[in-house]
Structures are given as structure tokens and as C-alpha cells.
Design a protein around this motif. Sequence first.
Motif, PDB file in Angstrom:
ATOM      1  N   ILE A  36      13.793 -20.804  -3.251  1.00  0.00           N
ATOM      2  CA  ILE A  36      13.046 -19.576  -3.458  1.00  0.00           C
ATOM      3  C   ILE A  36      13.556 -18.519  -2.481  1.00  0.00           C
ATOM      4  N   TYR A  37      13.797 -17.322  -3.003  1.00  0.00           N
ATOM      5  CA  TYR A  37      14.231 -16.190  -2.194  1.00  0.00           C
ATOM      6  C   TYR A  37      13.129 -15.127  -2.187  1.00  0.00           C
ATOM      7  N   TYR A  38      13.226 -14.242  -1.198  1.00  0.00           N
ATOM      8  CA  TYR A  38      12.297 -13.113  -1.094  1.00  0.00           C
ATOM      9  C   TYR A  38      13.096 -11.839  -0.839  1.00  0.00           C
ATOM     10  N   ALA A  39      12.697 -10.742  -1.489  1.00  0.00           N
ATOM     11  CA  ALA A  39      13.364  -9.452  -1.305  1.00  0.00           C
ATOM     12  C   ALA A  39      12.327  -8.343  -1.248  1.00  0.00           C
TER      13      ALA A  39
ATOM     14  N   GLY B  80      13.152 -25.203  -0.658  1.00  0.00           N
ATOM     15  CA  GLY B  80      13.473 -26.179  -1.691  1.00  0.00           C
ATOM     16  C   GLY B  80      12.668 -26.009  -2.959  1.00  0.00           C
ATOM     17  N   GLY B  81      12.169 -24.826  -3.211  1.00  0.00           N
ATOM     18  CA  GLY B  81      11.392 -24.590  -4.425  1.00  0.00           C
ATOM     19  C   GLY B  81      12.283 -24.385  -5.628  1.00  0.00           C
ATOM     20  N   PHE B  82      11.695 -24.416  -6.815  1.00  0.00           N
ATOM     21  CA  PHE B  82      12.497 -24.212  -8.015  1.00  0.00           C
ATOM     22  C   PHE B  82      11.655 -23.576  -9.117  1.00  0.00           C
ATOM     23  N   SER B  83      12.340 -22.983 -10.060  1.00  0.00           N
ATOM     24  CA  SER B  83      11.795 -22.344 -11.261  1.00  0.00           C
ATOM     25  C   SER B  83      10.652 -21.377 -10.939  1.00  0.00           C
ATOM     26  N   PHE B  84       9.493 -21.563 -11.550  1.00  0.00           N
ATOM     27  CA  PHE B  84       8.439 -20.561 -11.480  1.00  0.00           C
ATOM     28  C   PHE B  84       7.870 -20.417 -10.069  1.00  0.00           C
ATOM     29  N   ASN B  85       7.595 -19.177  -9.696  1.00  0.00           N
ATOM     30  CA  ASN B  85       6.994 -18.850  -8.412  1.00  0.00           C
ATOM     31  C   ASN B  85       6.179 -17.580  -8.594  1.00  0.00           C
ATOM     32  N   SER B  86       5.249 -17.309  -7.693  1.00  0.00           N
ATOM     33  CA  SER B  86       4.381 -16.148  -7.847  1.00  0.00           C
ATOM     34  C   SER B  86       4.071 -15.567  -6.473  1.00  0.00           C
ATOM     35  N   ILE B  87       4.146 -14.232  -6.355  1.00  0.00           N
ATOM     36  CA  ILE B  87       3.997 -13.554  -5.078  1.00  0.00           C
ATOM     37  C   ILE B  87       2.753 -12.673  -5.077  1.00  0.00           C
ATOM     38  N   VAL B  88       2.045 -12.636  -3.941  1.00  0.00           N
ATOM     39  CA  VAL B  88       0.873 -11.770  -3.780  1.00  0.00           C
ATOM     40  C   VAL B  88       0.947 -11.091  -2.414  1.00  0.00           C
ATOM     41  N   TYR B  89       0.290  -9.950  -2.314  1.00  0.00           N
ATOM     42  CA  TYR B  89       0.259  -9.150  -1.086  1.00  0.00           C
ATOM     43  C   TYR B  89      -1.195  -8.850  -0.777  1.00  0.00           C
TER      44      TYR B  89
ATOM     45  N   ALA C  76       0.814  -1.218   0.000  1.00  0.00           N
ATOM     46  CA  ALA C  76       0.000   0.000   0.000  1.00  0.00           C
ATOM     47  C   ALA C  76       0.844   1.264   0.000  1.00  0.00           C
ATOM     48  N   ASN C  77       2.115   1.160   0.379  1.00  0.00           N
ATOM     49  CA  ASN C  77       3.010   2.313   0.409  1.00  0.00           C
ATOM     50  C   ASN C  77       3.894   2.417  -0.830  1.00  0.00           C
ATOM     51  N   GLY C  78       3.680   1.515  -1.791  1.00  0.00           N
ATOM     52  CA  GLY C  78       4.404   1.586  -3.054  1.00  0.00           C
ATOM     53  C   GLY C  78       5.768   0.931  -3.056  1.00  0.00           C
ATOM     54  N   TYR C  79       6.074   0.118  -2.045  1.00  0.00           N
ATOM     55  CA  TYR C  79       7.348  -0.601  -2.022  1.00  0.00           C
ATOM     56  C   TYR C  79       7.198  -1.946  -2.730  1.00  0.00           C
ATOM     57  N   ALA C  80       8.311  -2.427  -3.284  1.00  0.00           N
ATOM     58  CA  ALA C  80       8.299  -3.651  -4.082  1.00  0.00           C
ATOM     59  C   ALA C  80       8.617  -4.873  -3.226  1.00  0.00           C
ATOM     60  N   HIS C  81       7.929  -5.966  -3.528  1.00  0.00           N
ATOM     61  CA  HIS C  81       8.161  -7.258  -2.884  1.00  0.00           C
ATOM     62  C   HIS C  81       8.348  -8.274  -4.002  1.00  0.00           C
ATOM     63  N   ILE C  82       9.476  -8.975  -3.990  1.00  0.00           N
ATOM     64  CA  ILE C  82       9.865  -9.834  -5.100  1.00  0.00           C
ATOM     65  C   ILE C  82      10.194 -11.228  -4.588  1.00  0.00           C
ATOM     66  N   SER C  83       9.654 -12.240  -5.241  1.00  0.00           N
ATOM     67  CA  SER C  83      10.080 -13.624  -5.007  1.00  0.00           C
ATOM     68  C   SER C  83      10.834 -14.086  -6.244  1.00  0.00           C
ATOM     69  N   TYR C  84      11.809 -14.973  -6.028  1.00  0.00           N
ATOM     70  CA  TYR C  84      12.610 -15.412  -7.170  1.00  0.00           C
ATOM     71  C   TYR C  84      13.349 -16.698  -6.830  1.00  0.00           C
ATOM     72  N   SER C  85      13.745 -17.417  -7.888  1.00  0.00           N
ATOM     73  CA  SER C  85      14.492 -18.654  -7.708  1.00  0.00           C
ATOM     74  C   SER C  85      15.980 -18.369  -7.854  1.00  0.00           C
TER      75      SER C  85
ATOM     76  N   SER D  91      10.706 -29.058  -4.331  1.00  0.00           N
ATOM     77  CA  SER D  91      11.564 -30.075  -4.925  1.00  0.00           C
ATOM     78  C   SER D  91      10.971 -31.471  -4.777  1.00  0.00           C
ATOM     79  N   SER D  92      10.046 -31.653  -3.819  1.00  0.00           N
ATOM     80  CA  SER D  92       9.392 -32.950  -3.628  1.00  0.00           C
ATOM     81  C   SER D  92       8.211 -33.149  -4.570  1.00  0.00           C
ATOM     82  N   GLY D  93       7.852 -32.106  -5.339  1.00  0.00           N
ATOM     83  CA  GLY D  93       6.784 -32.235  -6.321  1.00  0.00           C
ATOM     84  C   GLY D  93       5.446 -31.703  -5.887  1.00  0.00           C
ATOM     85  N   ASP D  94       5.379 -31.055  -4.730  1.00  0.00           N
ATOM     86  CA  ASP D  94       4.116 -30.486  -4.260  1.00  0.00           C
ATOM     87  C   ASP D  94       3.989 -29.020  -4.683  1.00  0.00           C
ATOM     88  N   LEU D  95       2.738 -28.562  -4.789  1.00  0.00           N
ATOM     89  CA  LEU D  95       2.466 -27.148  -4.988  1.00  0.00           C
ATOM     90  C   LEU D  95       2.207 -26.549  -3.607  1.00  0.00           C
ATOM     91  N   ASN D  96       3.066 -25.630  -3.171  1.00  0.00           N
ATOM     92  CA  ASN D  96       3.015 -25.099  -1.820  1.00  0.00           C
ATOM     93  C   ASN D  96       2.849 -23.589  -1.808  1.00  0.00           C
TER      94      ASN D  96
END
Length: 300
Positions: free
Chosen positions: A106-109, A131-140, A87-96, A153-158
Motif C-alpha cells: 500500500i502506498y500513500y500520496a 504488505g497490503g494488497f488490492s482494495f484499501n480505503s483512506i479517511v481523514y 480542510a484545505n482542499g488538498y488530496a490524500h490518496i492510498s493505493y496498491s 498479506s497475512s490475512g488480517d484487516l489492519n
Amino acid sequence: GGHDIFVIKYNSSGTKQWINQVGTPQTDQALAVSIDSSDNIHVSYYDASQFNGDLKYATNTGGSWTTNIVDSSTARSGKYNSITTDANGYAHISYSVDNPPGARDIYYANNVHPTLSAADASFNYRALNVGGFSFNSIVYDSNDVISVAYSSSSGDLNLTSCENVTTTYTCATTHNSLPWTITSINNLSGSRVYAAVDSNDKLHLNYIHNSAIYYSTNESGSWVDVVIDVPQATGFISYNDIAIDTNDNVHMSYLHAVTTGSNTNYTVHYMGIQASSSGSSGGSGGGSGSGGSTPTTTYG
């Protein structure tokens, strides 16, 4: 460079207002864009000018375009990334991150800062150790909760979440940080995961599993998984995305390809799900749901 990033603005009538190139003169790959409550644009992108590229960020907050490094510390930081704003215009990023190669996480910044604007503040980041990999999606959401959907990495969607993200540094550092909690959505090992949150802070995802496109939501309280579409034997589905409008209607798009002989025909599909307080209905490809209206599928 080989790939460049362009941001284009259109008005509500579909007329182009402006176009602007952001990033570096080399090769850049943009995967994510977010618009904050003041209509400032925020882009996270992968600088692929070298094999072990960096995750970078661009914004027009303040009136002119500025860029910042998010993470340059490890191998191939942020090749798969997602961005949202608070709400204050700051960025939140998830990435592999590949570090070492083959051991992704998966990292968060974020660039939340008590005095500096999003254009001037530097980023803090941390590994989520999921232990996540490749595609990821972040929401606030409206309760200041950040959630990241990812394939483990175990094959689950978390889903992993952290509360009170607007408190400076908390979720993005291991020092005096708030805990990240993990929720299992299903065991469908989804790829190309994209997420959106509605006005009731309920989550909506679409993703690819075994070549089919799925939709999952916790709108009714528990998670419901729906098959949206299945490719033909000689085809595939890719380039999916999801968004929710101000009336909580769900909008999904994806590319459907069919190969006949030496020719491949590409069709963009759209599916809309009308908002409902009792849940979402099954998609055109089968699956189950409760309540809601029948989704509308458009082929373009």
C-alpha cells in the motif's frame, strides 16, 4: 476508450445539473471520488491504457478540470485506490502497487503544498511497507490524522495511520517523515474494504469476508465486528460502499446476486444504522454489537 470516466452532478431533488468526462481518451478506471469543503470534486483513477498503468488525479478546483499524474513509477500503480481531502482542499490518496508483480504494498500520496492549489501542486508519495494488497480505503479526521484500512498479506484487516498530515510532505515521504502506526482490526481477511469517519473521529468499515458482508466500528472504543448479510448458496455479494451523514448516521449499500438456473438476479441492498453514543447494533445477518438502533435494510 474501452472505459471512460464521467462525473455527474445532481441537485437535492435528483435533477441532473451537468455531466463531464475526465481522464484520458484511452481506458480509465475510476474507483474513488471526494468532495472538499468548497464543493470542489477530486477523482483518483487508474489509467489502464497499457498493462502497467499509472495512477492519475483529476479535479475541478479553480473552475475547470485539470489532471495530474500521481504515480507512474512502478508496475500497475494504483489499480486499487481511494481518495479523501483535507480542510484545505488538498488530496490524500492510498493505493496498491504491484512491484514486482505479486509483491503488493500500500502506498500513500498527497499534493499538500504551502502556496500552490490542489489543481497545480504535484504529488509526493511513499510505500507504507505494510504488505497490503488490492482494495484499501483512506479517511481523514478532524485531528489531521490520515488512516488507511487494508487487508494485509497475512490475512488480517489492519489500519495504518499518520498524524499532522497537513504539514507539507511529512506523511508522504521517507525524508524527515512522521511515523505510520499500524492497528490490527481483526483477522477476517476482508476484501473490498471501504471506510468512513464520523464527527467524533470514530471509524466505520464495511467489507467482504468469506462471501458475507461485514461492518466494523470502534465507536464504543474497541473494535466491534458485525455480519450484515450472507449470500444464498447460489449467490454472491459485491460492490459495497459506506458513508456517514452530518448526523453520524451510517449508510451502507451493496449488490446482492442470486443465480437460479441460467439466470442471475441482481438486487441493490441498503442498510442504515442510526447514530448512537453507545455503539452500533447487530446487522440483519447476525453478529453482535452494543447499544444503538436496529439497522434498517431496504431492497431496491
